[in-house]
Design an enzyme around this catalytic site. Structure first.
Site, PDB file in Angstrom:
ATOM      1  N   SER A   1      82.571 -16.205  29.617  1.00  0.00           N
ATOM      2  CA  SER A   1      83.908 -15.723  30.091  1.00  0.00           C
ATOM      3  C   SER A   1      84.944 -17.060  30.989  1.00  0.00           C
ATOM      4  O   SER A   1      84.966 -17.807  29.926  1.00  0.00           O
ATOM      5  CB  SER A   1      84.346 -15.017  31.384  1.00  0.00           C
ATOM      6  OG  SER A   1      85.634 -14.154  31.671  1.00  0.00           O
TER       7      SER A   1
ATOM      8  N   ASP B   1      86.771  -6.744  23.033  1.00  0.00           N
ATOM      9  CA  ASP B   1      86.564  -7.389  23.939  1.00  0.00           C
ATOM     10  C   ASP B   1      88.258  -6.786  24.509  1.00  0.00           C
ATOM     11  O   ASP B   1      88.998  -7.677  23.968  1.00  0.00           O
ATOM     12  CB  ASP B   1      86.121  -8.669  24.671  1.00  0.00           C
ATOM     13  CG  ASP B   1      86.401  -9.552  25.744  1.00  0.00           C
ATOM     14  OD1 ASP B   1      86.733  -8.291  26.575  1.00  0.00           O
ATOM     15  OD2 ASP B   1      85.579 -10.616  25.823  1.00  0.00           O
TER      16      ASP B   1
ATOM     17  N   HIS C   1      83.735  -7.206  26.258  1.00  0.00           N
ATOM     18  CA  HIS C   1      83.410  -8.191  27.179  1.00  0.00           C
ATOM     19  C   HIS C   1      81.851  -8.353  27.613  1.00  0.00           C
ATOM     20  O   HIS C   1      80.981  -9.944  27.351  1.00  0.00           O
ATOM     21  CB  HIS C   1      83.972  -8.266  28.661  1.00  0.00           C
ATOM     22  CG  HIS C   1      84.046  -9.885  29.285  1.00  0.00           C
ATOM     23  ND1 HIS C   1      84.117 -11.062  27.477  1.00  0.00           N
ATOM     24  CD2 HIS C   1      83.626 -10.185  30.054  1.00  0.00           C
ATOM     25  CE1 HIS C   1      85.170 -12.037  28.704  1.00  0.00           C
ATOM     26  NE2 HIS C   1      84.198 -11.722  30.404  1.00  0.00           N
TER      27      HIS C   1
END
Length: 633
Positions: A493, A568, A601
């Site tokens: 991330s 995601d 994610h």
């Protein structure tokens, strides 16, 4: 939220009470949209009962003008062999920097007045019309335009008074607004606190997304006037507990102070003993301890010293959950050793109820050699940064054996990776089994060390954090026990963004980098998070270019791994697609890439999480081999 049901004993009906009729696929009452749930409230509700259950404050969110983002779902089943000729698509409202945000207004439904009116009008009354008639939309002088407004917090401080915290999209200005429903103009509030550079923050940083307003019990409120506690930065930039008494008072009266930060909001208030309980990053920013501080009894009384309820003589990471009146609390020890939990009685030192002390985990740990974890600090451009190093057990640090070093990074604003919590994960495997060294450095922008360390990244995400990571890597490259040709970095991330920025910098120290689900352009991430730290693109166009991955020449010079889930909904796959396009244009070919089909994610769909870590492990072994390399003298 189109219906409310009152279940209290004084309810005069068991029928649902319809409070709103405006809800549809793009307009929500009492529940947040995607971006407010993700970046503001971290919860799936946007309604708040008053303490006496006579009123409900709620948000109305209109995301009609918010642009849609669409991504495919290639296989909706858990069977990887399923063939789906025509994939489904998820369509979601996802505001991006500079584009329309949801328009948010604050409302209060007055349940007590509803029952009064219904009683007066009798059975023939239209309950929906009555409910809407006693629901007020709130206003205040100095309101920001709905297009530029973020409602950051709503909190009751008594049965009739509550506060609204509003900030701008860039989180540079804001207000705390006080409402008193005992007044004639009850739906018109008064600004009682100013936030931002010209307010409580007093600098060029951002207004932290903290929701910590905690009302004082009526028995502690002076003259029956509501009062509350909040977390406010001091003039030196550290977050501390402040008292606002009465609640419409503008000047904070600090209960705590010092070069450390209160971290969890207010855990509890003991009205009988006039004590406030809280968690703090003290005596070290990498630790968490539980403290108590007395409420001041007189105006002008100096703050009293805080009292530690946990052992601060050795490193520790504690959390606590208190009973409603503060007489008991569940104390959770989270590290550095194996976690345990106990129930503590504040009036009886002999009371010690062990909920769990993990004996089986301790027995298991005793059978294995674990990483040797050390904490230290380094100084980068005058900023002191926390560092954690994980070394293999029985490591040869004489300099005869050279070990690879993998830096683990996150680095997002206000975050923290270097702490004293107990953890055994993939990194422990790399250290003990592959004989790698893992290093974590919390650079500029990270949390719990004051605004002076956080503020430099404002409008410059990725710049100073990259400088700090490269500087740390150079320090480790110079150590006798480190192989300077095998230094790498990885992150997920924001950490994937950081890994990519380090490769882009092409400083010649990192030979390997791995980025999982990275942001590669901040114009592709959500508006509320990005604009808080970067302002709007029209106000900071150059910053958006330099803060993103814009030059991929350096990717020729490092072994690079990229992974992303196609489903995601947070950091969209478009980020990796954008980076892949740039790598294609630059003819960068020596990298490794995996798309994990339909994973979000967290990358878990259809066994993807284990496969991701095995994919990265094999990449490390292919490029670096296993363990330290011993040289002959």
């Amino acid at each position: 939220m189109d219906k409310l049901v009152d279940l209290s004993s004084k309810s005069e009906t068991n029928s649902p009470i319809r409070v709103t009729s405006s809800g549809n696929a793009s307009r929500f009452n009492g529940v947040p949209d995607w971006v407010y749930e993700e970046e503001v409230f971290s919860s799936d509700y946007a309604l708040w009962w008053s303490p006496d259950a006579t009123k409900i404050a709620f948000l109305h969110l209109d995301e009609t003008a918010v642009d849609e983002y669409t991504y495919p779902v290639y296989n909706p089943t858990e069977d990887a062999h399923t063939v789906v000729p025509y994939p489904n698509h998820v369509v979601m409202k996802y505001p991006k920097p500079g584009y329309n945000n949801p328009r948010v207004t604050v409302h209060v439904f007055q349940l007590d007045e509803y029952f009064d009116v219904m009683r007066d009008l009798g059975d023939d009354a239209n309950s929906t019309e009555i409910a809407q008639g006693v629901t007020a939309e709130l206003y205040w002088d100095g309101m920001y335009r709905l297009e530029d407004s973020i409602i950051a917090e709503v909190a009751w401080v008594s049965g009739d008074a509550f506060l609204v915290r509003e900030v701008t999209r860039a989180a540079e200005d804001g207000n705390v607004v006080y409402f008193d429903f005992r007044n004639t103009f009850r739906n018109v509030g008064k600004v009682v606190r100013k936030l931002g550079k010209d307010g409580e923050q007093g600098d060029d940083g951002w207004i932290d997304p903290i929701q910590a307003i905690h009302p004082l019990p009526p028995s502690l409120a002076p003259d029956g006037q509501p009062a509350y506690l909040d977390i406010v930065p001091t003039s030196s930039g550290y977050n501390h507990i402040a008292l606002f008494s009465p609640a419409n008072f503008s000047t904070p009266r600090f209960l705590t102070f010092g070069d450390w930060e209160v971290t969890s909001g207010i855990l509890a208030v003991d009205a009988n003993r006039s004590l406030v309980y809280f968690q703090a990053a003290n005596p070290s920013s990498t630790q968490r301890h539980i403290y108590a501080v007395p409420l001041p009894k007189l105006d002008g009384q100096k703050p009293e010293e805080v009292k530690a309820l946990t052992d601060t003589s050795s490193p520790g990471y504690y959390d606590a959950s208190f009973s409603p009146e503060g007489g008991f609390y569940l104390l959770s020890y989270e590290g550095p050793h194996a976690p345990w939990q106990r129930i503590i009685h504040v009036f009886d030192d002999k009371f010690d109820y062990v909920l769990t002390d993990n004996p089986q985990l301790n027995d298991t740990l005793a059978q294995y050699e674990l990483p040797i974890v050390t904490h230290s600090t380094i100084e980068s451009d005058g900023y002191e940064l926390n560092v954690l190093e994980m070394r293999p057990p029985r490591m040869d640090d004489s300099g005869r054996t050279k070990y690879p070093v993998l830096f683990r990074v996150y680095g997002g604003p206000g975050s923290q990776m270097v702490d004293t919590r107990f953890s055994l994960d993939w990194h422990a495997y790399l250290v003990t089994e592959l004989q790698y060294i893992v290093v974590v450095v919390d650079g500029r922008g990270t949390g719990f060390r004051g605004r002076t360390l956080r503020n430099p990244v404002k409008n410059n995400l990725g710049r100073w954090e990259t400088v700090d990571q490269i500087y740390a890597a150079k320090l480790w490259a110079a150590k006798d026990y480190v192989d300077p040709k095998r230094i790498g970095i990885w992150g997920w991330s924001y950490g994937g963004f950081m890994s990519s920025k380090v490769v882009e910098a092409d400083a010649g120290v990192h030979s390997l980098a791995m980025a999982v689900a990275p942001v590669t352009s901040w114009r592709l991430y959500d508006s509320i998070y990005t604009e808080r730290y970067m302002n709007l693109p029209a106000e900071n166009p150059d910053g958006y270019v330099t803060a993103s991955i814009s030059n991929v020449t350096g990717f020729h010079h490092a072994d690079f791994l990229l992974a992303h889930g196609s489903g995601d909904d947070n950091v969209h796959f478009a980020n990796s697609a954008h980076l892949l396009d740039m790598l294609t244009a630059e003819k960068v070919r020596g990298f490794r890439f995996r798309m994990f089909t339909d994973s979000d994610h967290s990358i878990y769909r259809r066994g993807a999480n284990r496969e991701l870590y095995e994919f990265m492990t094999e990449f490390l072994l292919e490029k670096w081999g296993k363990g330290g390399k011993r040289r002959s003298w």
